[in-house]
Design an enzyme around this catalytic site. Structure first.
Site, mmCIF file in Angstrom:
data_model
loop_
_atom_site.group_PDB
_atom_site.id
_atom_site.type_symbol
_atom_site.label_atom_id
_atom_site.label_comp_id
_atom_site.label_asym_id
_atom_site.label_seq_id
_atom_site.Cartn_x
_atom_site.Cartn_y
_atom_site.Cartn_z
ATOM 1 N N ASP A 34 12.686 -2.282 2.772
ATOM 2 C CA ASP A 34 11.348 -1.955 2.269
ATOM 3 C C ASP A 34 11.491 -1.141 0.984
ATOM 4 O OD1 ASP A 34 8.431 -1.480 2.213
ATOM 5 O OD2 ASP A 34 8.527 -2.108 4.306
ATOM 6 N N HIS A 107 7.112 -5.382 -1.087
ATOM 7 C CA HIS A 107 7.921 -4.327 -0.437
ATOM 8 C C HIS A 107 9.383 -4.410 -0.884
ATOM 9 C CE1 HIS A 107 4.822 -2.533 2.054
ATOM 10 N NE2 HIS A 107 4.390 -3.731 2.358
ATOM 11 N N GLU A 170 1.429 -7.767 1.991
ATOM 12 C CA GLU A 170 1.110 -6.731 1.001
ATOM 13 C C GLU A 170 1.890 -6.886 -0.316
ATOM 14 O OE1 GLU A 170 -0.205 -3.098 3.913
ATOM 15 O OE2 GLU A 170 1.946 -3.321 3.612
HETATM 16 C C1 ACM Z 1 2.173 -4.462 7.836
HETATM 17 O O1 ACM Z 1 1.762 -3.572 8.610
HETATM 18 N N1 ACM Z 1 2.174 -4.295 6.536
HETATM 19 C C2 ACM Z 1 2.649 -5.730 8.351
#
Ligand code: ACM
Length: 380
Positions: A34, A107, A170
């Protein structure tokens, strides 16, 4: 279990796997990469471990507390390939399959910190030191695909699991909007927009993994711009993604924030340890119905199961991971191993008292809100 925001010893993860096995959970979804840290050794790209695995410092307190303050301490590390092989074998002996998650295209700021050429601007960035969603995502170039394929080759050598989780959640599109390379690709491939470019990205990765005999799982954003043909969808933003995926004959894992986010508060007590927010008490987990009502019997077959999520921004210690996981993990285990008609919360709570003793004996920390009273003092 997210080990990017905070990481834990292999010894602890084995204890966690033992607890999962006790509760008949059979998949360990290991969130290894991440923005805040890359946690898997990759031999071909040493800077992933020299640079991406470490952040300069970490946010102190809650993200919403302004101004942001930092601890000034370098944080990081990674799991060696030998440690990972050992952990996978340990889990397998306990009938648990270890599924890795390598996040893309979002991410990915920690990667771009080490390899700026993987981003669209080519500019250097830092491994993230606070939480949130970041704009630095992989640029859609042949160089990126070559990099990810090489990384995934090493991942597949370690992890025998049928599934590889490729993230997909995201990913803000601003860098792609401003990138000549991405815009040219959108035109050349006849894509409508950046959503379809993300779909193109995920499909390319799926084709690669399928060619190696593996299948992808992605967060429900992979539905946007068109779902990759063989993908399994992990439905987290409610159940809409699950319904859409099941109706189009794709497998689904249920993990909606409403019932499965074990990083949310489990009590409204004022002295509860700091958490990200939300409210997910034990009885709500227990009453989760993992099969959305609007699916037909046939469509329901695509629901493979449910998952509890431990996002660890606010879990700096192993003790805190256990506190957030237990006893909610026990409730989720019953949810997936019993039908809705056979679940009785009062009965569960009675059994939970005995289970607490078991957790005590196993030296597992847990939240005990069974006897939380909501009361008011009235003086007359
Ligand atoms: C997430 O909680 N961004 C999958």
């Amino acid at each position: 279990l997210d080990v990017s925001r905070h990481m834990y010893s292999i010894e602890f993860i084995k204890k966690y796997i033992d607890a999962m096995a006790m509760l008949k959970m059979n998949k360990f979804h290991w969130h290894l990469t991440d923005d805040q840290g890359w946690r898997i050794e990759i031999k071909k790209y040493p800077k992933l471990n020299e640079i991406s695995s470490f952040r300069e410092e970490t946010l102190v307190g809650h993200y919403n507390d302004q101004p942001h303050q930092f601890d000034g301490k370098i944080y990081g590390g990674f799991y060696s390939q030998d440690q990972i092989i050992d952990l996978i074998a340990y889990a397998k002996e306990r009938m648990i399959t270890d599924i890795p998650e390598i996040e893309m295209p979002g991410h990915s700021q920690a990667v771009i910190a080490a390899y700026p050429e993987m981003g669209c601007t080519g500019e250097s960035v830092e491994v993230a030191t606070k939480w949130g969603v970041f704009e630095e995502i992989y640029c859609v170039t042949e160089e990126t695909f070559e990099f990810l394929e090489n990384v995934l080759d090493e991942v597949m050598k370690l992890f025998p699991s049928k599934y590889i989780h490729i993230g997909g959640d995201e990913a803000p599109k601003i860098r792609w909007k401003n990138s000549q390379v991405c815009q040219a690709l959108i035109k050349a491939k006849g894509l409508a927009n950046e959503q379809e470019l993300q779909s193109y990205f995920i499909k390319r990765i799926e084709t690669y993994l399928n060619s190696k005999g593996r299948e992808i799982i992605g967060w429900d954003e992979i539905l946007e711009g068109g779902l990759a043909p063989n993908a399994t969808v992990m439905s987290w933003r409610g159940t809409k993604g699950a319904i859409e995926a099941a109706k189009s004959k794709h497998d689904v894992v249920m993990t909606p924030t409403s019932h499965c986010y074990f990083d949310y508060y489990q009590s409204e007590n004022e002295d509860e340890p700091l958490a990200i927010g939300g409210f997910l008490p034990l009885d709500k987990v227990y009453h989760f119905n993992p099969v959305p009502d609007n699916l037909t019997k046939e469509e329901s077959k695509y629901i493979l199961g449910a998952q509890g999520n431990l996002w660890t921004e606010y879990m700096p210690s192993e003790n805190q991971v256990e506190y957030m996981a237990f006893p909610r993990m026990l409730a989720l285990s019953e949810v997936v191993w019993s039908g809705t008609e056979s679940r009785d919360y009062i009965d569960f709570v009675k059994r939970l008292e005995y289970f607490h003793e078991r957790l005590d004996n196993l030296n597992i920390n847990y939240a005990n809100h069974l006897y939380d009273l909501n009361g008011k003092m009235i003086s007359e």
